[in-house]
Design an enzyme around this catalytic site. Structure first.
Site, PDB file in Angstrom:
ATOM      1  N   PRO A   1       0.812  -1.224   0.000  1.00 55.38           N
ATOM      2  CA  PRO A   1       0.000   0.000   0.000  1.00 55.38           C
ATOM      3  C   PRO A   1       0.841   1.268   0.000  1.00 55.38           C
ATOM      4  CG  PRO A   1      -0.956  -1.608   1.490  1.00 55.38           C
ATOM      5  CD  PRO A   1       0.352  -2.184   1.029  1.00 55.38           C
TER       6      PRO A   1
ATOM      7  N   GLU B   1       5.460  -2.757 -13.031  1.00 57.83           N
ATOM      8  CA  GLU B   1       6.896  -2.993 -13.240  1.00 57.83           C
ATOM      9  C   GLU B   1       7.665  -1.686 -13.458  1.00 57.83           C
ATOM     10  OE1 GLU B   1       8.088  -6.414 -15.590  1.00 57.83           O
ATOM     11  OE2 GLU B   1       6.084  -7.264 -15.351  1.00 57.83           O
TER      12      GLU B   1
END
Length: 394
Positions: free
Chosen positions: A120, A378
């Site tokens: 998070p 990514e």
């Protein structure tokens, strides 16, 4: 009409992959549920030998594989890529026992892998991860406590490559040199030092205290959150060296970034092909759309950017395979340009097709939902620019 010098065998292999994607993988993908792991699709990828190929390929082969599958079945491409991403740390850093236990199952499509890095509070700034690995008394092991979020294949994976802190991060330099990051916030040059003390663990599903929940996302592939409530791990679960796990994460991302670009190029090519066919036959204002200069020029721009992206991706992959200098920057450039290009090409294709492209089930409606995420995962576009800038000023 790619101008990169692929040899005849590579060209033939790409054509074979596109046919397999359309004829054998697309029907299985269509029968799967959005946001769920499609195990029959994975099993077919295993039977075709494509999952095993991920672990025995050059970076260029991986790009050709992902680009070709993406043109015919983005779900198959994504399922394959997620297996590679989740299990690559096992392949390069795992013990003989870990590899023997999991890699044959992954390659056969029987075991589902997941790469659990994001949290998070630690997305683009992956070095800020806070999942704690606390010593477990006198056992020599640890207890994992914290959360992971936006994890592909969670919570349905059979095992997770999990990155956790086994020692506190060093305090950042109070006055580091800085490079602009997303939203105008600074990205400290000391970020790599904060990655020290991170260890990679292989955590099978079903460990006590490990729970998860799916997250409904725009793209149709499975994504979820994981909660670690004192999950036990031992020395036998460590991937590589204690405290050096972030190197394993970066090595995995550096390999896969050009192939994320290849996935994007495949989507762009699919949208371009559909647009060429549509504008050649669709009539408006007394003739086919292709005779309108504004349309023809738009399609030409789409084709040019797609080919430029393809060349950047192939060049980055070739640099990785040959050990050329500057691989991180080349990989970042390829991922950056290809994903941004795919967004542009798919959006332009939707515009030229009109309302029909927004109809549920249309190829472009599907691509429009798929194409947005690769600009974030990514390493977001802004992170790629930071990597490139650091290399330039390094």
């Amino acid at each position: 009409m790619p101008v990169f010098s692929l040899d005849p065998a590579e060209t033939a292999w790409c054509a074979e992959l596109r046919a397999l994607a359309t004829e054998r993988l697309r029907p299985l993908a269509d029968r799967g549920g959005p946001g769920r792991v499609n195990r029959p699709l994975l099993a077919e990828l295993g039977r075709l030998g494509l999952l095993e190929r991920v672990f025995h390929s050059t970076a260029l082969d991986l790009c050709l594989l992902r680009e070709s599958l993406a043109q015919g079945c983005t779900e198959a491409e994504t399922a394959l890529a997620l297996q590679g991403l989740g299990a690559h740390p096992v392949a390069v850093a795992g013990t003989e026992g870990q590899r023997a236990r999991w890699l044959p199952e992954v390659c056969a499509g029987r075991a589902v892998a997941a790469f659990a890095l994001s949290e998070p509070g630690a997305g683009s700034d992956a070095a800020a991860l806070a999942l704690r690995a606390e010593p477990d008394g006198g056992t020599g092991g640890w207890r994992l406590t914290g959360e992971k979020r936006w994890i592909s294949n969670a919570p349905e994976a059979d095992f997770y490559t999990v990155f956790a802190r086994t020692s506190p991060a060093p305090d950042p330099d109070p006055a580091p040199s800085r490079i602009a990051a997303p939203g105008g916030s600074p990205a400290p040059a000391s970020a790599p030092s904060r990655s020290r003390g991170v260890t990679a663990f292989l955590v099978p599903a079903g460990r006590p205290g490990l729970t998860g929940a799916p997250i409904e996302m725009l793209a149709p592939h499975p994504v979820g959150a994981l909660t670690f409530d004192a999950v036990p791990v031992t020395r036998a679960d460590v991937l590589g060296e204690v405290g050096r796990g972030f190197r394993t994460a970066l090595a995995t991302l550096t390999l896969f970034r050009p192939s994320v670009g290849a996935f994007a190029v495949g989507m762009a090519q699919s949208a371009l092909d559909a647009t060429v066919a549509h504008t050649a036959t669709r009539t408006a204002f007394g003739g086919p759309l292709k005779e309108l200069q504004s349309v023809a020029h738009q399609v030409a721009e789409m084709a040019t950017r797609t080919e430029a992206a393809r060349l950047l991706v192939y060049a980055a992959a070739r640099a990785y395979d040959t050990g050329a200098p500057g691989v991180p920057a080349r990989a970042a450039m390829a991922k950056l340009y290809a994903t941004e290009t795919a967004q542009y090409v798919v959006d332009a294709a939707v515009q030229l097709h009109g309302a029909r492209a927004l109809q549920r089930g249309h190829l472009l409606e599907h691509l429009y939902r798929e194409v947005r995420a690769p600009r974030i995962y990514e390493g977001a576009t802004e992170v790629q620019r930071t990597i490139i800038a650091r290399e330039l000023y390094g």
